[in-house]
Motif scaffolding. Structure first.
Motif, PDB file in Angstrom:
ATOM      1  N   ARG A  97      -1.569   3.065  -5.322  1.00 56.22           N
ATOM      2  CA  ARG A  97      -2.839   3.564  -5.447  1.00 56.22           C
ATOM      3  C   ARG A  97      -3.083   4.413  -6.650  1.00 56.22           C
ATOM      4  O   ARG A  97      -4.099   4.179  -7.035  1.00 56.22           O
ATOM      5  CB  ARG A  97      -2.972   4.251  -4.180  1.00 56.22           C
ATOM      6  N   VAL A 133     -13.836  -5.569   7.845  1.00 53.38           N
ATOM      7  CA  VAL A 133     -13.467  -4.466   8.400  1.00 53.38           C
ATOM      8  C   VAL A 133     -14.432  -3.428   8.300  1.00 53.38           C
ATOM      9  O   VAL A 133     -15.355  -2.983   7.413  1.00 53.38           O
ATOM     10  CB  VAL A 133     -12.139  -3.821   8.024  1.00 53.38           C
ATOM     11  N   ASN A 153     -10.355   1.341  -2.307  1.00 53.31           N
ATOM     12  CA  ASN A 153     -10.211   1.190  -1.028  1.00 53.31           C
ATOM     13  C   ASN A 153     -10.326  -0.099  -0.653  1.00 53.31           C
ATOM     14  O   ASN A 153      -9.565  -0.677   0.269  1.00 53.31           O
ATOM     15  CB  ASN A 153     -10.949   2.565  -0.170  1.00 53.31           C
ATOM     16  N   LYS A 154     -11.302  -0.497  -0.889  1.00 50.39           N
ATOM     17  CA  LYS A 154     -11.655  -2.150  -0.566  1.00 50.39           C
ATOM     18  C   LYS A 154     -10.361  -3.023  -0.917  1.00 50.39           C
ATOM     19  O   LYS A 154     -10.223  -4.054  -0.213  1.00 50.39           O
ATOM     20  CB  LYS A 154     -13.124  -2.589  -1.206  1.00 50.39           C
ATOM     21  N   PRO A 198      -4.816  -7.618   2.137  1.00 48.60           N
ATOM     22  CA  PRO A 198      -4.323  -8.042   3.266  1.00 48.60           C
ATOM     23  C   PRO A 198      -4.402  -9.637   3.508  1.00 48.60           C
ATOM     24  O   PRO A 198      -3.596 -10.141   4.017  1.00 48.60           O
ATOM     25  CB  PRO A 198      -4.773  -7.298   4.438  1.00 48.60           C
ATOM     26  N   THR A 228      -7.740  -2.459   1.558  1.00 47.98           N
ATOM     27  CA  THR A 228      -7.817  -2.580   2.964  1.00 47.98           C
ATOM     28  C   THR A 228      -8.425  -3.950   3.294  1.00 47.98           C
ATOM     29  O   THR A 228      -8.081  -4.493   4.427  1.00 47.98           O
ATOM     30  CB  THR A 228      -8.684  -1.558   3.550  1.00 47.98           C
ATOM     31  N   LYS A 229      -9.028  -4.634   2.532  1.00 51.79           N
ATOM     32  CA  LYS A 229     -10.056  -5.720   2.785  1.00 51.79           C
ATOM     33  C   LYS A 229      -9.405  -7.158   2.037  1.00 51.79           C
ATOM     34  O   LYS A 229      -9.264  -8.024   2.548  1.00 51.79           O
ATOM     35  CB  LYS A 229     -11.292  -5.723   2.554  1.00 51.79           C
ATOM     36  N   ASP A 258       0.952  -0.985   0.188  1.00 59.66           N
ATOM     37  CA  ASP A 258      -0.321   0.000  -0.008  1.00 59.66           C
ATOM     38  C   ASP A 258       0.733   1.197   0.143  1.00 59.66           C
ATOM     39  O   ASP A 258       1.298   1.806   1.117  1.00 59.66           O
ATOM     40  CB  ASP A 258      -0.773  -0.030   1.415  1.00 59.66           C
TER      41      ASP A 258
END
Length: 123
Positions: free
Chosen positions: A63, A122, A77-78, A85, A81-82, A58
């Protein structure tokens, strides 16, 4: 003589093919599962796995590079972040394709493309 290209043209011009793949990849990341013909999903799988690999680190640069392909900031963003990871320890093979058989009408091979592991919840 016709030579092997390395990708399927999907009987479309390049701009139409790129738009189709963008939309299918965005839908795939949004719903985490997508159903279509097998040949389309092979191409979507190639792009999706490249994007997940890029999203594992990240950084601002990554991005911005992925935002060229994914224009929806919520999906982007998903992805960072989700989805990515979960696959940090995995070096590839983030998706699986389940073959469904032939479609009634034109006998096209149908399949489902889904993530191998479920994304993080999350809130």
């Amino acid at each position: 003589m016709k030579t092997k290209l390395g990708f399927n043209r999907l009987s479309r011009k390049s701009s139409h093919r790129r738009a189709l793949l963008k939309n299918m990849v965005i839908s795939f990341f949004k719903h985490e599962k997508i159903s279509s013909t097998k040949t389309k999903l092979f191409e979507v799988k190639r792009f999706a796995e490249r994007l997940i690999t890029r999203a594992k680190v990240d950084t601002v640069h990554n991005r911005r590079e992925l935002s060229k392909f994914i224009h929806d900031k919520h999906i982007l963003n998903k992805l960072f972040t989700k989805i990515s990871p979960v696959f940090r320890q995995r070096s590839g093979g983030y998706t699986r394709m389940i073959k469904l058989g032939k479609r009634y009408g034109d006998a096209a091979e149908m399949a489902i493309l889904e993530l191998v592991e479920k994304p993080l919840k999350v809130e």
